[in-house]
Enzyme design. Structure first.
Site, short mmCIF file in Angstrom:
data_model
loop_
_atom_site.label_atom_id
_atom_site.label_comp_id
_atom_site.label_asym_id
_atom_site.label_seq_id
_atom_site.Cartn_x
_atom_site.Cartn_y
_atom_site.Cartn_z
N ARG A 364 0.86 -1.19 0.00
CA ARG A 364 0.00 0.00 0.00
C ARG A 364 0.89 1.23 0.00
O ARG A 364 1.82 1.32 0.81
CB ARG A 364 -0.92 0.05 1.23
CG ARG A 364 -1.88 -1.13 1.35
CD ARG A 364 -2.87 -0.90 2.50
NE ARG A 364 -3.56 -2.11 2.88
CZ ARG A 364 -4.68 -2.56 2.28
NH1 ARG A 364 -5.18 -1.90 1.27
NH2 ARG A 364 -5.26 -3.67 2.71
N ARG A 394 -6.43 -5.26 -0.74
CA ARG A 394 -7.85 -4.96 -0.82
C ARG A 394 -8.15 -3.48 -0.63
O ARG A 394 -7.65 -2.83 0.28
CB ARG A 394 -8.63 -5.76 0.23
CG ARG A 394 -10.13 -5.85 -0.08
CD ARG A 394 -10.90 -6.51 1.03
NE ARG A 394 -10.45 -7.84 1.33
CZ ARG A 394 -10.91 -8.94 0.72
NH1 ARG A 394 -11.78 -8.83 -0.24
NH2 ARG A 394 -10.47 -10.12 1.09
N HIS A 424 2.98 -9.62 1.16
CA HIS A 424 2.70 -8.64 2.21
C HIS A 424 3.97 -8.21 2.94
O HIS A 424 3.93 -7.41 3.86
CB HIS A 424 1.69 -9.27 3.18
CG HIS A 424 1.10 -8.34 4.18
ND1 HIS A 424 1.40 -8.40 5.52
CD2 HIS A 424 0.22 -7.31 4.03
CE1 HIS A 424 0.72 -7.46 6.17
NE2 HIS A 424 -0.01 -6.80 5.29
N TYR A 457 0.09 5.39 11.96
CA TYR A 457 0.26 3.96 12.27
C TYR A 457 1.56 3.79 13.05
O TYR A 457 2.60 4.33 12.67
CB TYR A 457 0.35 3.12 10.99
CG TYR A 457 -0.94 2.90 10.26
CD1 TYR A 457 -2.05 3.73 10.42
CD2 TYR A 457 -1.06 1.85 9.35
CE1 TYR A 457 -3.22 3.52 9.73
CE2 TYR A 457 -2.24 1.63 8.65
CZ TYR A 457 -3.31 2.47 8.84
OH TYR A 457 -4.47 2.26 8.15
#
Length: 692
Positions: A364, A394, A424, A457
């Site tokens: 991402r 997603r 990932h 984050y």
């Protein structure tokens, strides 16, 4: 004992909603948490409810780990989610809106406006809103598909002299502000967009009477997978998935509680929502829009004081990142510490004539990503640049497709991941000529290469030129781009090949020590736990007397069964201003601690069906920093909630003195930055001989 994954997730979202209930928090911070809980529910319905509805429709009744069928899970979800929605709106209507009105932050009611304000608002509608509205007749042979998660205004119309009515839908475009502000309303005044359109929409339908107007919202199934066929065009397949989502089944219909029954049935029939999928709410739809107020300029008295990221103490800003990393491994903990050195590394690599190759995984990224820009510059200057872009991230698929096209136009070699697996892992490898040879510089992280989410984050970055990790990084990229097996690593543990086995070995080793009467400890921080092999191993460890401390932000499908296991285990969750995202693991190992950081949670999807990375943190000072983070997780008694044996959560108790993990970590980052600054000043001071 196993806990249903969906109910566990809803309990996590309850912990988010609980933050909005806290009276000691500033008003807009409470509004922010309310909007986050609403946004979380949106994604939950798209993915989890959508997936279960597909299973039910296809007749697949395989139970989950708790023995519940898809239909039984949907029944429980509807009941629990319905109660949560009721709580959201009770909080909004009875608590937050009165406080917002007192603070001058609540919406104005159109009926309260003066004639001049009303006239000014009508002019605003004609000039700024009406031109972008598109009324769509819905009761036609092929009605147009209404968009997912948008705010839509349904309009019942009646022609003069006819008893029949017809139904028109108008999507309120994202380009229009939800909170309409105009000079005629005053400096802080605003009205809701749907109220303005509802009031003035008769101007769009000359010769017809507006019988009623009703805002509504459709949530569509987002659990649609790409078909990964041999020799197929994967990017084109992903485009078809994005199109399919626009036309997928309705899994939730939201309507105001006051909607007349005839109108509700009409809308439900148009969008294909059954009774179980309809939610009537006593207030504004799309609560996520209110959260924007917490991020807009002004009203600081209603917000938490901002925390400014510190410059990482291990990074000398006067040196290049290559010089910094060459002096020793660097650990960066964002957002307490700035993520800028990671961005600076890729930007320096793009311009450095000694850099010959860059390899990176992108899962991402930010929309105007500096990583993408730097990779393009590097390729345009002749460097060998290879990027694995994961198209199956997603809800970021469209952005990732666009980023991949941008990279390819600049000459970057783009790979679309491993068939059947999501990639990932968070890793970047830079190969540089130095001293007549080649040196490999690596970044390995727990979070995405996204400089925007790095501000909210909580993640860790390891910057290293360690020879073993560099060799492993090369092997990793060779494996995922060449589709060879993930084997023969020196330090790294990739999934699905090695990570799970290594974790099970480490848990078994602590279990064995406990059975021998030795001290045994397992501490882990992650987002979710649902893998049955891992949970069974933890159950055996707790039964043997291993002291287990788990900090799991979201889903936890394990609760220890026996009294002995419960006495040895504590599972806690922390919800605070930053999203807890780092995955950190500590095994006591007979007093020689083993410390790891990873991109993977202890979920079956991460350990068995994704390409992930776990790396040891071996430099003593950096390992101690991770141990301090874990210590803080289990000291927190202000933002933490502890899991009870039945899977419910309650505020953490214990220490008399209040302790908040994130506030502690912010103070620690400032302390390290001050100490580094003092050291730099002392280094620059001229030597003065002491007096005799």
């Amino acid at each position: 004992m196993y806990i249903n994954r969906e109910i566990s997730w809803l309990e996590f979202n309850q912990r988010v909603l609980n933050q909005a209930q806290r009276q000691e928090l500033p008003l807009l911070e409470r509004v922010k948490f309310l909007s986050i809980s609403a946004s979380n529910l949106d994604e939950f319905f798209q993915v989890r409810v959508g997936g279960l509805m597909l299973l039910r429709q296809t007749g697949k009744f395989k139970p989950d780990i708790t023995g519940l069928s898809p239909s039984e899970q949907l029944d429980r979800i509807r009941e629990r989610a319905g109660a949560m929605v009721d709580e959201q709106y009770k909080l909004l209507q009875e608590v937050l809106m009165p406080l917002m009105e007192e603070a001058g932050l609540s919406p104005l009611q159109l009926d309260e406006l003066s004639e001049a304000q009303h006239a000014g608002l009508e002019e605003y509608f004609i000039n700024n809103i009406a031109p972008v509205l598109t009324p769509l007749a819905m009761e036609v042979e092929l009605p147009p598909m209404l968009p997912n998660l948008s705010l839509i205004l349904g309009v019942e119309l009646q022609a003069e002299g006819t008893p029949e009515t017809r139904f028109v839908a108008m999507t309120l475009p994202e380009s229009l502000p939800r909170r309409v502000q105009s000079a005629v309303l005053g400096r802080k005044g605003y009205v809701m967009l749907e109220d303005v359109v509802s009031r003035f929409c008769p101007l769009l339908f000359p010769g017809e009477k507006v019988v009623s107007t009703t805002p509504f919202r459709v949530t569509r199934n987002g659990d649609i997978a790409v078909a990964e066929e041999e020799g197929g065009d994967f990017a084109r397949e992903m485009e078809s998935v994005l199109v399919a989502r626009k036309f997928s089944d309705c899994v939730r219909l939201e309507l105001p509680a006051a909607t007349p029954e005839r109108v509700a049935k009409r809308i439900a029939g148009i969008v294909g929502a059954d009774g179980d999928a309809t939610y009537r709410v006593p207030g504004f739809l799309r609560l996520v829009d209110f959260g924007q107020m917490a991020f807009e300029p002004g009203n600081d008295q209603h917000k938490v004081p901002a925390w400014t990221p510190c410059w990482p103490a291990g990074v000398d800003a006067s040196l290049s990142m290559f010089e910094n990393i060459a002096q020793g491994d660097i650990l960066i903990h964002n957002p307490y510490e700035s993520y800028e050195p990671v961005v600076k590394l890729i930007e320096e690599a793009a311009q450095d004539p000694d850099v010959i190759a860059i390899k990176q995984v992108l899962y991402r990224t930010a929309e105007n990503s500096r990583f993408i820009a730097a990779l393009c510059r590097a390729a345009e200057t002749g460097k060998q640049v290879t990027v694995l872009v994961e198209l199956k991230a997603r809800f970021d698929e469209r952005l990732n497709l666009a980023q991949a096209e941008t990279l390819q136009r600049s000459g970057v070699q783009v790979v679309y991941g491993v068939k059947g697996f999501k990639t990932h892992a968070k890793i970047m490898l830079i190969v540089r000529r130095e001293n007549g040879g080649l040196r490999r510089y690596c970044h390995i992280g727990t979070g995405n290469y996204n400089e925007k989410t790095a501000r909210i984050y909580s993640d860790l970055s390891l910057l290293t030129c360690n020879e073993h990790l560099g060799a492993d990084a090369s092997q990793f990229f060779n494996s995922v781009t060449g589709l060879t097996r993930l084997m023969r690593f020196r330090r790294m543990y990739p999934s699905p090949a090695a990570m799970k086995n290594r974790l099970l070995e480490l848990i078994a080793a602590e279990t064995h020590r406990a059975r021998q009467g030795e001290r045994a400890i397992i501490r882990a921080k992650m987002n979710s736990l649902n893998d049955t092999e891992m949970m069974d191993a933890l159950e055996r460890a707790a039964e043997a007397g291993v002291k287990i401390r788990l900090n799991i932000r979201g889903i936890c499908c394990w609760a220890p069964t026996s009294e002995k296991a419960q006495a040895c285990t504590r599972i806690t969750s922390i919800v605070d201003r930053y999203l807890e995202h780092a995955r950190l693991f500590h095994f006591h190992n007979g007093g020689n601690p083993l410390v790891y950081m990873a991109s993977a949670d202890w979920m079956s999807r991460n350990l068995d069906r994704r390409v992930e990375l776990m790396v040891p943190v071996e430099e003593p000072q950096l390992a101690l920093r991770i141990l301090d983070i874990l210590d803080a997780c289990f000291k927190d008694n202000t933002q933490a909630s502890d899991m009870a044996p039945d899977g419910s959560y309650h505020p953490a108790a214990g220490r008399r003195k209040s302790f908040a993990m994130q506030a502690h970590l912010q103070r620690e980052a400032r302390r390290r930055a001050r100490n580094q600054e003092s050291d730099n000043i002392r280094t620059l001071e001229p030597h003065r001989p002491r007096k005799a």
